[in-house]
Motif scaffolding. Structure first.
Motif, PDB file in Angstrom:
ATOM      1  N   PRO A  43       0.827  -1.219   0.000  1.00 27.96           N
ATOM      2  CA  PRO A  43       0.000   0.000   0.000  1.00 27.96           C
ATOM      3  C   PRO A  43       0.857   1.262   0.000  1.00 27.96           C
ATOM      4  O   PRO A  43       1.973   1.275   0.548  1.00 27.96           O
ATOM      5  CB  PRO A  43      -0.803  -0.119   1.303  1.00 27.96           C
ATOM      6  N   THR A  44       0.341   2.308  -0.608  1.00 25.70           N
ATOM      7  CA  THR A  44       1.086   3.557  -0.722  1.00 25.70           C
ATOM      8  C   THR A  44       1.515   4.104   0.636  1.00 25.70           C
ATOM      9  O   THR A  44       2.634   4.602   0.802  1.00 25.70           O
ATOM     10  CB  THR A  44       0.233   4.610  -1.451  1.00 25.70           C
ATOM     11  N   SER A  45       0.623   4.005   1.626  1.00 26.39           N
ATOM     12  CA  SER A  45       0.944   4.539   2.945  1.00 26.39           C
ATOM     13  C   SER A  45       2.140   3.824   3.554  1.00 26.39           C
ATOM     14  O   SER A  45       3.050   4.460   4.114  1.00 26.39           O
ATOM     15  CB  SER A  45      -0.262   4.416   3.883  1.00 26.39           C
ATOM     16  N   LYS A  46       2.175   2.507   3.437  1.00 29.40           N
ATOM     17  CA  LYS A  46       3.295   1.744   4.010  1.00 29.40           C
ATOM     18  C   LYS A  46       4.571   1.945   3.201  1.00 29.40           C
ATOM     19  O   LYS A  46       5.678   1.963   3.763  1.00 29.40           O
ATOM     20  CB  LYS A  46       2.926   0.275   4.110  1.00 29.40           C
ATOM     21  N   ARG A  47       4.447   2.118   1.881  1.00 27.38           N
ATOM     22  CA  ARG A  47       5.624   2.407   1.062  1.00 27.38           C
ATOM     23  C   ARG A  47       6.224   3.757   1.461  1.00 27.38           C
ATOM     24  O   ARG A  47       7.441   3.901   1.587  1.00 27.38           O
ATOM     25  CB  ARG A  47       5.251   2.400  -0.424  1.00 27.38           C
ATOM     26  N   PHE A  48       5.347   4.744   1.651  1.00 29.15           N
ATOM     27  CA  PHE A  48       5.819   6.058   2.068  1.00 29.15           C
ATOM     28  C   PHE A  48       6.521   5.971   3.416  1.00 29.15           C
ATOM     29  O   PHE A  48       7.588   6.559   3.615  1.00 29.15           O
ATOM     30  CB  PHE A  48       4.653   7.039   2.153  1.00 29.15           C
ATOM     31  N   LEU A  49       5.935   5.226   4.355  1.00 28.95           N
ATOM     32  CA  LEU A  49       6.524   5.109   5.683  1.00 28.95           C
ATOM     33  C   LEU A  49       7.865   4.375   5.639  1.00 28.95           C
ATOM     34  O   LEU A  49       8.789   4.714   6.380  1.00 28.95           O
ATOM     35  CB  LEU A  49       5.556   4.409   6.636  1.00 28.95           C
ATOM     36  N   PHE A  50       7.983   3.381   4.756  1.00 31.03           N
ATOM     37  CA  PHE A  50       9.265   2.696   4.603  1.00 31.03           C
ATOM     38  C   PHE A  50      10.322   3.669   4.088  1.00 31.03           C
ATOM     39  O   PHE A  50      11.440   3.745   4.612  1.00 31.03           O
ATOM     40  CB  PHE A  50       9.141   1.505   3.653  1.00 31.03           C
ATOM     41  N   ILE A  51       9.970   4.408   3.031  1.00 32.73           N
ATOM     42  CA  ILE A  51      10.912   5.362   2.440  1.00 32.73           C
ATOM     43  C   ILE A  51      11.318   6.415   3.468  1.00 32.73           C
ATOM     44  O   ILE A  51      12.491   6.769   3.586  1.00 32.73           O
ATOM     45  CB  ILE A  51      10.293   6.024   1.195  1.00 32.73           C
ATOM     46  N   TRP A  52      10.330   6.889   4.240  1.00 34.91           N
ATOM     47  CA  TRP A  52      10.644   7.889   5.254  1.00 34.91           C
ATOM     48  C   TRP A  52      11.617   7.347   6.292  1.00 34.91           C
ATOM     49  O   TRP A  52      12.608   7.993   6.624  1.00 34.91           O
ATOM     50  CB  TRP A  52       9.377   8.373   5.949  1.00 34.91           C
ATOM     51  N   HIS A  53      11.358   6.161   6.804  1.00 34.26           N
ATOM     52  CA  HIS A  53      12.211   5.626   7.856  1.00 34.26           C
ATOM     53  C   HIS A  53      13.590   5.231   7.327  1.00 34.26           C
ATOM     54  O   HIS A  53      14.593   5.350   8.048  1.00 34.26           O
ATOM     55  CB  HIS A  53      11.523   4.451   8.551  1.00 34.26           C
ATOM     56  N   ALA A  54      13.660   4.789   6.066  1.00 31.92           N
ATOM     57  CA  ALA A  54      14.971   4.510   5.463  1.00 31.92           C
ATOM     58  C   ALA A  54      15.758   5.806   5.307  1.00 31.92           C
ATOM     59  O   ALA A  54      16.955   5.872   5.640  1.00 31.92           O
ATOM     60  CB  ALA A  54      14.791   3.831   4.112  1.00 31.92           C
ATOM     61  N   THR A  55      15.084   6.839   4.812  1.00 28.32           N
ATOM     62  CA  THR A  55      15.719   8.153   4.669  1.00 28.32           C
ATOM     63  C   THR A  55      16.140   8.691   6.031  1.00 28.32           C
ATOM     64  O   THR A  55      17.226   9.266   6.186  1.00 28.32           O
ATOM     65  CB  THR A  55      14.756   9.136   3.991  1.00 28.32           C
ATOM     66  N   ASP A  56      15.284   8.506   7.017  1.00 25.08           N
ATOM     67  CA  ASP A  56      15.547   8.957   8.382  1.00 25.08           C
ATOM     68  C   ASP A  56      16.822   8.308   8.924  1.00 25.08           C
ATOM     69  O   ASP A  56      17.695   8.980   9.491  1.00 25.08           O
ATOM     70  CB  ASP A  56      14.343   8.592   9.253  1.00 25.08           C
ATOM     71  N   ALA A  57      16.935   7.010   8.734  1.00 25.24           N
ATOM     72  CA  ALA A  57      18.102   6.283   9.234  1.00 25.24           C
ATOM     73  C   ALA A  57      19.383   6.754   8.548  1.00 25.24           C
ATOM     74  O   ALA A  57      20.422   6.948   9.198  1.00 25.24           O
ATOM     75  CB  ALA A  57      17.921   4.779   9.022  1.00 25.24           C
ATOM     76  N   ILE A  58      19.323   6.953   7.236  1.00 24.55           N
ATOM     77  CA  ILE A  58      20.506   7.416   6.501  1.00 24.55           C
ATOM     78  C   ILE A  58      20.901   8.817   6.941  1.00 24.55           C
ATOM     79  O   ILE A  58      22.082   9.117   7.155  1.00 24.55           O
ATOM     80  CB  ILE A  58      20.241   7.381   4.978  1.00 24.55           C
ATOM     81  N   CYS A  59      19.906   9.676   7.087  1.00 25.44           N
ATOM     82  CA  CYS A  59      20.159  11.055   7.490  1.00 25.44           C
ATOM     83  C   CYS A  59      20.809  11.106   8.874  1.00 25.44           C
ATOM     84  O   CYS A  59      21.796  11.817   9.091  1.00 25.44           O
ATOM     85  CB  CYS A  59      18.856  11.845   7.489  1.00 25.44           C
ATOM     86  N   HIS A  60      20.243  10.340   9.805  1.00 26.68           N
ATOM     87  CA  HIS A  60      20.801  10.320  11.156  1.00 26.68           C
ATOM     88  C   HIS A  60      22.236   9.781  11.157  1.00 26.68           C
ATOM     89  O   HIS A  60      23.102  10.312  11.857  1.00 26.68           O
ATOM     90  CB  HIS A  60      19.936   9.460  12.081  1.00 26.68           C
ATOM     91  N   THR A  61      22.463   8.743  10.378  1.00 27.54           N
ATOM     92  CA  THR A  61      23.780   8.110  10.377  1.00 27.54           C
ATOM     93  C   THR A  61      24.825   8.964   9.664  1.00 27.54           C
ATOM     94  O   THR A  61      25.901   9.253  10.202  1.00 27.54           O
ATOM     95  CB  THR A  61      23.718   6.731   9.703  1.00 27.54           C
ATOM     96  N   VAL A  62      24.504   9.371   8.434  1.00 23.47           N
ATOM     97  CA  VAL A  62      25.488  10.061   7.597  1.00 23.47           C
ATOM     98  C   VAL A  62      25.635  11.527   7.983  1.00 23.47           C
ATOM     99  O   VAL A  62      26.751  11.996   8.260  1.00 23.47           O
ATOM    100  CB  VAL A  62      25.106   9.939   6.103  1.00 23.47           C
ATOM    101  N   LEU A  63      24.526  12.255   8.007  1.00 24.94           N
ATOM    102  CA  LEU A  63      24.614  13.694   8.249  1.00 24.94           C
ATOM    103  C   LEU A  63      24.839  14.021   9.726  1.00 24.94           C
ATOM    104  O   LEU A  63      25.821  14.672  10.089  1.00 24.94           O
ATOM    105  CB  LEU A  63      23.356  14.396   7.728  1.00 24.94           C
ATOM    106  N   GLU A  64      23.922  13.554  10.573  1.00 23.67           N
ATOM    107  CA  GLU A  64      24.063  13.883  11.994  1.00 23.67           C
ATOM    108  C   GLU A  64      25.238  13.141  12.631  1.00 23.67           C
ATOM    109  O   GLU A  64      25.864  13.637  13.574  1.00 23.67           O
ATOM    110  CB  GLU A  64      22.748  13.602  12.713  1.00 23.67           C
ATOM    111  N   GLY A  65      25.549  11.964  12.091  1.00 22.62           N
ATOM    112  CA  GLY A  65      26.744  11.273  12.551  1.00 22.62           C
ATOM    113  C   GLY A  65      28.002  12.079  12.249  1.00 22.62           C
ATOM    114  O   GLY A  65      28.929  12.146  13.063  1.00 22.62           O
ATOM    115  N   SER A  66      28.026  12.713  11.086  1.00 24.35           N
ATOM    116  CA  SER A  66      29.183  13.548  10.738  1.00 24.35           C
ATOM    117  C   SER A  66      29.259  14.779  11.630  1.00 24.35           C
ATOM    118  O   SER A  66      30.356  15.244  11.964  1.00 24.35           O
ATOM    119  CB  SER A  66      29.113  13.961   9.263  1.00 24.35           C
TER     120      SER A  66
END
Length: 242
Positions: A43-66
């Motif tokens: 479903p679109t809602s779950k796809r959006f939530l997956f993309i958001w949480h994947a993006t969230d994890a990358i952002c926290h790790t790469v950007l905020e980690g730096s």
């Protein structure tokens, strides 16, 4: 220093454009991960939530980690910095990492592309150029705990595990609390470190990039609570039929 139209001359310099492009790239990686991991019937809602949480994890790790890396590992002796330059730095707290007042830390003295990225954002919020103890403390939790929660949500969504809703609630609560605690201390002292003098700093850096972590976690919270409530209602209806 401002240009003839009243805007900073570095508002759209190469460093700024590359920094903004990096955030777009992180989102694109999240989208590609969603396509690779989730079945087409998701479903679109779950796809959006997956993309958001994947993006969230990358952002926290790469950007905020730096950001944390430069807070802990990028420093110069204060004695080596000319007084007029030192006056422009965000002050390092006394005895940070046991160094007394001998060194200045943060992306403001870093030499990596990520340090340059944070110096761009710090034009709108000076705290991100150096070491603000409140921000650093929150980012330690964000990089470690929030990243783990976001990855857990992604895993559960990919496996159609309903526990995704529980972890979404936990993570959304963390994100909302973290956002409040990032800015509330600043508001209480009159936003002395914030620059809202132009549309880029105010509406893109401060409002958009921070409100995303309010609006989307609120949506995830509502979605997850709705799913859990629906499951309880279905269970109650099933019990009545027995």
């Amino acid at each position: 220093m401002t240009s003839s139209n009243g805007l900073p001359p570095d508002l759209f310099d190469q460093t700024t454009l590359l920094s903004l492009a990096s955030t777009v790239a992180i989102v694109l990686v999240g989208v590609l991960l969603g396509r690779a991991v989730l079945p087409a019937s998701t479903p679109t809602s779950k796809r959006f939530l997956f993309i958001w949480h994947a993006t969230d994890a990358i952002c926290h790790t790469v950007l905020e980690g730096s950001f944390l890396y430069h807070c802990f590992f990028s420093s110069v002796p204060l004695s080596s910095v000319p007084a007029d330059v030192a006056a422009t730095y965000f002050p390092t707290p006394h005895n940070f990492l046991g160094t007394g007042d001998e060194r200045v830390f943060g992306s403001q003295v870093g030499d990596s592309p990520f340090a340059a990225l944070w110096r761009v954002y710090a034009r709108a919020d000076k705290r991100w150029a150096g070491v603000d103890l409140g921000v650093v403390s929150l980012e330690l939790l964000t990089v470690v705990v929030d990243t783990a929660l976001a990855l857990t949500v992604c895993y559960c969504l990919s496996k159609k595990n309903p526990m995704a809703n529980v972890w979404m609630i936990v993570l959304a609560t963390c994100e909302l609390y973290g956002g409040f605690m990032t800015f509330c201390p600043e508001w209480l002292v009159g936003s002395i470190n914030l620059d809202t003098s132009n549309f880029m700093y105010k509406w893109l850096y401060l409002v958009f990039f921070n409100m995303v972590w309010v609006v989307v976690p609120l949506y995830a919270l509502v979605h997850a609570v709705g799913e859990i409530s629906g499951a309880f209602k279905a269970q109650a209806a099933k019990s009545k039929r027995r």
